[in-house]
Design a protein around this motif. Sequence first.
Motif, PDB file in Angstrom:
ATOM      1  N   ALA A  11       0.825  -1.204   0.000  1.00 14.44           N
ATOM      2  CA  ALA A  11       0.000   0.000   0.000  1.00 14.44           C
ATOM      3  C   ALA A  11       0.859   1.253   0.000  1.00 14.44           C
ATOM      4  O   ALA A  11       1.999   1.256   0.480  1.00 14.44           O
ATOM      5  N   VAL A  12       0.287   2.311  -0.546  1.00 17.45           N
ATOM      6  CA  VAL A  12       0.890   3.628  -0.382  1.00 17.45           C
ATOM      7  C   VAL A  12       0.972   3.865   1.120  1.00 17.45           C
ATOM      8  O   VAL A  12       0.082   3.470   1.875  1.00 17.45           O
ATOM      9  N   ARG A  41       4.492  -6.185   7.631  1.00 20.33           N
ATOM     10  CA  ARG A  41       5.136  -4.879   7.776  1.00 20.33           C
ATOM     11  C   ARG A  41       5.267  -4.215   6.420  1.00 20.33           C
ATOM     12  O   ARG A  41       5.122  -4.847   5.383  1.00 20.33           O
ATOM     13  N   GLU A  42       5.547  -2.951   6.450  1.00 18.32           N
ATOM     14  CA  GLU A  42       5.704  -2.149   5.237  1.00 18.32           C
ATOM     15  C   GLU A  42       4.402  -2.065   4.448  1.00 18.32           C
ATOM     16  O   GLU A  42       4.408  -1.997   3.225  1.00 18.32           O
ATOM     17  N   ASP A  43       3.253  -2.108   5.162  1.00 14.01           N
ATOM     18  CA  ASP A  43       1.938  -1.897   4.544  1.00 14.01           C
ATOM     19  C   ASP A  43       1.632  -2.899   3.433  1.00 14.01           C
ATOM     20  O   ASP A  43       1.023  -2.564   2.429  1.00 14.01           O
ATOM     21  N   PHE A  62      -7.219 -11.831  -8.616  1.00 15.90           N
ATOM     22  CA  PHE A  62      -7.559 -10.534  -8.053  1.00 15.90           C
ATOM     23  C   PHE A  62      -7.100  -9.453  -9.025  1.00 15.90           C
ATOM     24  O   PHE A  62      -6.036  -9.563  -9.625  1.00 15.90           O
ATOM     25  N   PRO A  63      -7.882  -8.395  -9.156  1.00 14.70           N
ATOM     26  CA  PRO A  63      -7.491  -7.309 -10.054  1.00 14.70           C
ATOM     27  C   PRO A  63      -6.378  -6.451  -9.462  1.00 14.70           C
ATOM     28  O   PRO A  63      -5.971  -6.637  -8.314  1.00 14.70           O
ATOM     29  N   GLU A  64      -5.915  -5.544 -10.244  1.00 18.54           N
ATOM     30  CA  GLU A  64      -4.910  -4.565  -9.809  1.00 18.54           C
ATOM     31  C   GLU A  64      -5.656  -3.399  -9.149  1.00 18.54           C
ATOM     32  O   GLU A  64      -6.568  -2.838  -9.751  1.00 18.54           O
ATOM     33  N   VAL A  70      -1.747   1.596  -4.184  1.00 14.13           N
ATOM     34  CA  VAL A  70      -0.546   0.756  -4.191  1.00 14.13           C
ATOM     35  C   VAL A  70       0.707   1.544  -4.546  1.00 14.13           C
ATOM     36  O   VAL A  70       0.694   2.423  -5.392  1.00 14.13           O
ATOM     37  N   ALA A  71       1.789   1.168  -3.871  1.00 16.53           N
ATOM     38  CA  ALA A  71       3.073   1.854  -4.062  1.00 16.53           C
ATOM     39  C   ALA A  71       3.876   1.273  -5.222  1.00 16.53           C
ATOM     40  O   ALA A  71       4.857   1.874  -5.654  1.00 16.53           O
TER      41      ALA A  71
END
Length: 87
Positions: A11-12, A41-43, A62-64, A70-71
């Motif tokens: 995740a962002v 960790r790190e989202d 699963f889609p994008e 997302v980072a």
Amino acid sequence: MTVALMWEARAVEGRDAELLEWVREQWLDGTPLRREIFGAREDRVLVITWWDAPYDADLPEFPEPGPELVARPVNRWRFESLDVLPD
């Protein structure tokens, strides 16, 4: 044969709860044997689905997520079950 599809996204920063909620809202065409969601960790969010299918079967993925969540691009892997150990 059992096939496991793994989907992992980062995740962002600070948006991991939103990414997790997005994942929980996704429905797949078809019903996997099992679906499990993990956090790290790190989202990071990881989803594993198990399917009763051949390794190369056309299975729903699963889609994008949108770029606001997302980072980096999502990582995807496919595995086949080779051994099951007793509980």
